[in-house]
Every structure is written in C-alpha cells, then in structure tokens.
Design an enzyme around this catalytic site. Structure first.
Site, PDB file in Angstrom:
ATOM      1  N   THR A 186      82.225  34.722  80.643  1.00 39.80           N
ATOM      2  CA  THR A 186      82.470  34.611  82.089  1.00 39.80           C
ATOM      3  C   THR A 186      81.282  33.976  82.815  1.00 39.80           C
ATOM      4  O   THR A 186      81.391  33.611  83.974  1.00 39.80           O
ATOM      5  CB  THR A 186      82.769  35.982  82.713  1.00 39.80           C
ATOM      6  OG1 THR A 186      81.800  36.904  82.242  1.00 39.80           O
ATOM      7  CG2 THR A 186      84.148  36.459  82.343  1.00 39.80           C
ATOM      8  N   ASP A 225      80.000  32.774  63.418  1.00 46.60           N
ATOM      9  CA  ASP A 225      79.268  32.130  62.322  1.00 46.60           C
ATOM     10  C   ASP A 225      80.311  31.527  61.390  1.00 46.60           C
ATOM     11  O   ASP A 225      81.501  31.499  61.737  1.00 46.60           O
ATOM     12  CB  ASP A 225      78.387  33.190  61.616  1.00 46.60           C
ATOM     13  CG  ASP A 225      77.133  32.586  60.995  1.00 46.60           C
ATOM     14  OD1 ASP A 225      77.253  31.535  60.337  1.00 46.60           O
ATOM     15  OD2 ASP A 225      76.043  33.161  61.164  1.00 46.60           O
ATOM     16  N   LYS A 231      80.884  51.776  74.153  1.00 46.98           N
ATOM     17  CA  LYS A 231      80.601  50.419  73.660  1.00 46.98           C
ATOM     18  C   LYS A 231      79.113  50.291  73.348  1.00 46.98           C
ATOM     19  O   LYS A 231      78.273  50.623  74.184  1.00 46.98           O
ATOM     20  CB  LYS A 231      80.999  49.395  74.726  1.00 46.98           C
ATOM     21  CG  LYS A 231      80.681  47.954  74.356  1.00 46.98           C
ATOM     22  CD  LYS A 231      81.322  46.989  75.334  1.00 46.98           C
ATOM     23  CE  LYS A 231      80.452  46.599  76.490  1.00 46.98           C
ATOM     24  NZ  LYS A 231      79.297  45.742  76.150  1.00 46.98           N
ATOM     25  N   ARG A 276      77.461  50.732  84.488  1.00 51.29           N
ATOM     26  CA  ARG A 276      76.589  51.398  85.458  1.00 51.29           C
ATOM     27  C   ARG A 276      77.231  52.444  86.363  1.00 51.29           C
ATOM     28  O   ARG A 276      76.588  53.468  86.637  1.00 51.29           O
ATOM     29  CB  ARG A 276      75.846  50.333  86.276  1.00 51.29           C
ATOM     30  CG  ARG A 276      74.771  49.645  85.448  1.00 51.29           C
ATOM     31  CD  ARG A 276      74.381  48.307  85.990  1.00 51.29           C
ATOM     32  NE  ARG A 276      75.439  47.321  85.840  1.00 51.29           N
ATOM     33  CZ  ARG A 276      75.337  46.050  86.213  1.00 51.29           C
ATOM     34  NH1 ARG A 276      74.230  45.617  86.777  1.00 51.29           N
ATOM     35  NH2 ARG A 276      76.331  45.212  86.017  1.00 51.29           N
ATOM     36  N   LYS A 321      80.007  40.445  69.065  1.00 49.71           N
ATOM     37  CA  LYS A 321      80.524  39.071  69.252  1.00 49.71           C
ATOM     38  C   LYS A 321      80.104  38.152  68.111  1.00 49.71           C
ATOM     39  O   LYS A 321      79.406  37.147  68.322  1.00 49.71           O
ATOM     40  CB  LYS A 321      80.035  38.494  70.584  1.00 49.71           C
ATOM     41  CG  LYS A 321      80.403  39.311  71.812  1.00 49.71           C
ATOM     42  CD  LYS A 321      79.932  38.637  73.089  1.00 49.71           C
ATOM     43  CE  LYS A 321      80.306  39.380  74.342  1.00 49.71           C
ATOM     44  NZ  LYS A 321      79.533  40.629  74.560  1.00 49.71           N
ATOM     45  N   ASP A 381      80.217  45.823  70.099  1.00 46.44           N
ATOM     46  CA  ASP A 381      80.353  44.563  70.842  1.00 46.44           C
ATOM     47  C   ASP A 381      79.239  43.591  70.418  1.00 46.44           C
ATOM     48  O   ASP A 381      78.303  43.346  71.170  1.00 46.44           O
ATOM     49  CB  ASP A 381      80.271  44.895  72.338  1.00 46.44           C
ATOM     50  CG  ASP A 381      80.382  43.681  73.242  1.00 46.44           C
ATOM     51  OD1 ASP A 381      80.891  42.646  72.797  1.00 46.44           O
ATOM     52  OD2 ASP A 381      79.942  43.786  74.405  1.00 46.44           O
TER      53      ASP A 381
HETATM   54  O1  C5P Z   1      77.495  48.009  84.228  1.00 48.75           O
HETATM   55  P1  C5P Z   1      78.772  47.229  84.150  1.00 48.75           P
HETATM   56  O2  C5P Z   1      80.011  48.049  84.442  1.00 48.75           O
HETATM   57  O3  C5P Z   1      78.738  45.945  84.953  1.00 48.75           O
HETATM   58  O4  C5P Z   1      78.853  46.831  82.605  1.00 48.75           O
HETATM   59  C1  C5P Z   1      79.867  45.998  82.085  1.00 48.75           C
HETATM   60  C2  C5P Z   1      79.712  45.842  80.597  1.00 48.75           C
HETATM   61  O5  C5P Z   1      80.680  44.871  80.169  1.00 48.75           O
HETATM   62  C3  C5P Z   1      78.364  45.325  80.144  1.00 48.75           C
HETATM   63  O6  C5P Z   1      78.115  45.860  78.841  1.00 48.75           O
HETATM   64  C4  C5P Z   1      78.568  43.834  80.059  1.00 48.75           C
HETATM   65  O7  C5P Z   1      77.735  43.206  79.130  1.00 48.75           O
HETATM   66  C5  C5P Z   1      80.030  43.757  79.602  1.00 48.75           C
HETATM   67  N1  C5P Z   1      80.700  42.507  79.940  1.00 48.75           N
HETATM   68  C6  C5P Z   1      80.817  42.050  81.244  1.00 48.75           C
HETATM   69  N2  C5P Z   1      81.456  40.876  81.507  1.00 48.75           N
HETATM   70  C7  C5P Z   1      81.962  40.154  80.505  1.00 48.75           C
HETATM   71  C8  C5P Z   1      81.873  40.581  79.189  1.00 48.75           C
HETATM   72  C9  C5P Z   1      81.210  41.783  78.950  1.00 48.75           C
HETATM   73  O8  C5P Z   1      80.386  42.725  82.164  1.00 48.75           O
HETATM   74  N3  C5P Z   1      82.586  39.043  80.773  1.00 48.75           N
END
Ligand code: C5P
Length: 233
Positions: free
Chosen positions: A119, A64, A32, A210, A61, A59
């Site tokens: 979220t 517009d 992503k 992560r 989003k 991603d």
């Molecule tokens: O590092 P981690 O596993 O928390 O990353 C989650 C990814 O999913 C990040 O790119 C974050 O921006 C994205 N994301 C999220 N929660 C959401 C929508 C997207 O963690 N509601």
C-alpha cells in the site's frame, strides 16, 4: 467464537510481546508476528507465543525463487503457525510451490495468503519499477493469480476490500489492516475503515495493532473490537 481480530505484535523484543500477551485472552484473538519481531527474536518466540495458546500469522512476506520460498514455507509450517504469506509478485510457480509445500500438513495446514501491491506504492512508484497498470488493476491481477495458485486469500487495504470481495469467491479470504474505531488515533494509516465497516465490505480478518497494543487495558479494547463486529457479516 470465530476469532476475526489479529493483533499485530509490532515490537522489537520478546519481553514486550510476551508482556502484551499476558494481558490478552487467546480465545478472543489471533496474533501477527512480522519482520521486526521475528528478526529480533526468531522462531523460538513463535513457538513461545503458540505455547501461550495464541494462533500465529507469520507475516514474513516471502519473495524469492520457488525452491527457496517453498522450503521456507515448509519450515514455517513445522513451527505450527496458523497463517503465513508470500508476495504474489514472486509469480505463479513460486506461489504454487509454496502451496504444495503445505500439502503434507493435511487438513490442519497453515493458511497461505499473498501480498499483492504494497500500500506504500502509488501509480508513479509502480511505473518506476516497470508496472504500467494502476495499483487497483495490479492488486486485482495478483489476487486472481494467488487464487489460481491455490492460495487461501490476500492481504488487502481498506480501500481494496470491497472491490476484491465483489470479484473473488466467498471462500477466498481477505485480511485487512488499517482498522480504526472513531475514537482511535489514525497514526500513519492513510485510509482506514471501522471494524464493522471492514467486515461489511467483505473482510474476513482484521489486523489491529496500536489501538490494542498501546491501550491501557488491551483486552478490554479487544473485547470492544469483537463486540463491534459480533453478528456483522
Ligand atoms: O498499528 P496498526 O493497526 O496501524 O498496525 C497495522 C499492522 O498491519 C502493522 O503490522 C502493519 O505493518 C500491517 N500492515 C499495514 N498496512 C498494510 C500491510 C500491513 O498496516 N498494507
């Protein structure tokens, strides 16, 4: 194999992203690219990542007027991305035109999904922007609108997955971030699900950042995630 793990390349330089990709097997995951990396490195990096053999979920989003979003979606399609997204709150005509812009790509067109309610927004935040529904009601309303517009699915949090899967048809795909194994640090994620649990709740694709990107051996951790969901449906 069905690649259900999408690794979030949350970096601000091409160097960091490509360094990680060198350690990952493109037959085991998709990736992503979000606003940070795209803003830093642009479409050239998307092409580079694809040239490394990785399928890309762009991603960005989009949100517009319909004309602008549909043109942006078409350009993203030209980049050869596998999946991209728009905000469902942009409305039905915006989503319909975005979907129509992918028509020319035929059967292999990029998948188009929607973001429903961020979220980070709780009930009070929604009220401040004039939305009286609860976050759950709003998520569900916007997911149905995305379906009506012909979109392929939605991004949904761990907490929403089970409800949406119960309400929507099986071919409507659910993409879920906030995935952690028992041994992973939660970081800033508040509601998390284990990989197998997320799939059992009805998620089709798991976005993992992560736990994989910060690991000493990213591909080994990726293999562990894949093993955790192998045969789970
Ligand atoms: O590092 P981690 O596993 O928390 O990353 C989650 C990814 O999913 C990040 O790119 C974050 O921006 C994205 N994301 C999220 N929660 C959401 C929508 C997207 O963690 N509601």
């Amino acid at each position: 194999m069905d690649k259900r793990i999408i690794v979030a390349l949350d970096f601000n330089s091409a160097e960091q992203a490509l360094k990680l990709l060198d350690k990952l097997d493109p037959s085991l995951c998709r990736v992503k690219i979000g606003k940070e990396l795209f803003t830093a490195c642009g479409p050239q990096l998307v092409k580079k990542v694809a040239a490394h053999g990785f399928e890309v979920f762009l991603d960005l989003k989009f949100h517009d007027i319909p004309n602008t979003v549909s043109k942006a979606v078409k350009v993203a399609g030209d980049l050869g991305v596998w999946m991209l997204n728009v905000h469902a709150s942009g409305g039905l005509p915006m989503m319909e035109q975005a979907r129509a812009a992918l028509g020319e790509f035929g059967k292999e067109r990029p998948r188009l999904i929607a973001v429903t309610v961020l979220t980070s927004l709780a009930e009070d935040d929604l009220r401040q922007i004039g939305i009286e529904s609860s976050p759950e009601e709003q998520v569900s309303k916007l997911a149905f609108l995305a379906r009506e517009a012909g979109l392929d699915g939605v991004v949904c949090s761990a907490a929403e997955t089970r409800l949406l899967r119960a309400q929507l048809p099986d071919d409507f795909c659910l993409v879920t971030p906030g995935i952690r194994r028992a041994e992973d640090a939660t970081g800033d994620q508040k509601r998390i699900l284990g990989p197998a649990e997320a799939v059992r709740c009805g998620s089709n694709y798991l976005v993992v950042g992560r736990p994989i990107t910060q690991a000493e051996s990213p591909n080994e951790v990726l293999e562990e995630f894949n093993l955790a969901i192998a045969g789970v449906s």
